[in-house]
Structures are given as C-alpha cells and as structure tokens.
Design a protein around this motif. Structure first.
Motif, short mmCIF file in Angstrom:
data_model
loop_
_atom_site.label_atom_id
_atom_site.label_comp_id
_atom_site.label_asym_id
_atom_site.label_seq_id
_atom_site.Cartn_x
_atom_site.Cartn_y
_atom_site.Cartn_z
N ASP A 26 3.90 16.65 15.77
CA ASP A 26 2.53 16.67 16.28
C ASP A 26 1.60 15.64 15.66
N MET A 27 2.01 15.02 14.52
CA MET A 27 1.11 14.05 13.90
C MET A 27 1.85 13.12 12.95
N ILE A 28 1.20 11.98 12.67
CA ILE A 28 1.68 11.01 11.69
C ILE A 28 0.67 11.03 10.55
N THR A 29 1.17 11.17 9.31
CA THR A 29 0.29 11.19 8.14
C THR A 29 0.67 10.04 7.22
N VAL A 30 -0.34 9.30 6.76
CA VAL A 30 -0.13 8.19 5.83
C VAL A 30 -0.88 8.51 4.54
N ASP A 31 -0.14 8.61 3.43
CA ASP A 31 -0.72 8.82 2.10
C ASP A 31 -0.62 7.51 1.33
N THR A 32 -1.75 7.02 0.82
CA THR A 32 -1.74 5.79 0.04
C THR A 32 -2.47 6.00 -1.28
N GLY A 33 -2.09 5.22 -2.28
CA GLY A 33 -2.81 5.21 -3.54
C GLY A 33 -2.12 5.96 -4.66
N LEU A 34 -2.52 5.61 -5.88
CA LEU A 34 -2.00 6.28 -7.07
C LEU A 34 -3.13 7.02 -7.77
#
Length: 122
Positions: A26-34
């Motif tokens: 149902d969705m695309i999730t992008v996690d970025t960063g430290l």
C-alpha cells in the motif's frame, strides 16, 4: 509481499549508507539520516509510472535504480537508488500501484494541452 532494501555504495554494492527503502503493498517508505532521521511515505495509488535504470557500474555489482513518477507533493520523482533486486521491485511497484488505483477507483489524467482553439487555426 514486502521489500526492504538499503541504498548502497556503487563500490562493491556495500550497504554503508543511512537510507532505507520499505516497499509494501500500500505504500513506499523512505528513511534517511543518522542523527536526524527523516521518514517519507508515498501511497501506491499515487505512483503513475516506474522506470528502471542500471549503469554499467550498477550492473557489475548487481544493483539498479528505480524511479517512480508520482502525484505526491513531497516526492514527484521518488528515486530508490542503488538497490538490489531492482527489477523485481520495479515490477512489484507497477503491479501494486495499478491494484491500489483500482481499489480506490482513482483515475490518472494527463494534461495534453488545453491551448486556445484560435492557436490551432494558424
């Protein structure tokens, strides 16, 4: 079905970046960063088209880039860069986005130009 991939370096395809992609039905999730983590979501029904790109270096290390053209405000072009299983993910996104649009009864329309009729007489 669900895919979880990490953005990788082109050098040997090592996953030493802090970007994680989660592709669900149902969705695309992008996690970025430290230190400062940013999580961004895009619903599948907003994905209008998908493109697969693989440079020579990406091919050597079994990677690819998937570009999703969306109607999302924050990511009109959602780029899943240097990931493994990129062709499978592209096909999955195409299939799931079409299914999501059918479930929501969402129709994609294209603006093919609404110029004046006077311009067409010339």
């Amino acid at each position: 079905m669900e895919f979880t991939e990490r953005k990788r370096w082109l050098f040997f395809g090592l996953p030493f970046t802090f970007t994680k992609y989660m592709i669900r039905e149902d969705m695309i999730t992008v996690d970025t960063g430290l230190l400062k983590t940013v999580e961004n979501d895009c619903y599948m029904y907003k994905v209008q088209d998908v493109q697969h790109v693989a440079s020579l270096a990406e091919k050597l290390f079994g990677l690819g880039t998937v570009i999703c053209f969306t109607g999302d405000t924050t990511h009109p072009q959602l780029i899943l860069e240097h990931i493994k299983h990129s062709k499978e993910i592209k096909e999955f996104i195409l299939h799931q986005s079409e299914e999501a649009r059918m479930k929501r009864r969402t129709v994609n329309t294209l603006d093919i130009g609404s110029g004046d009729l006077e311009d067409m007489d010339d």
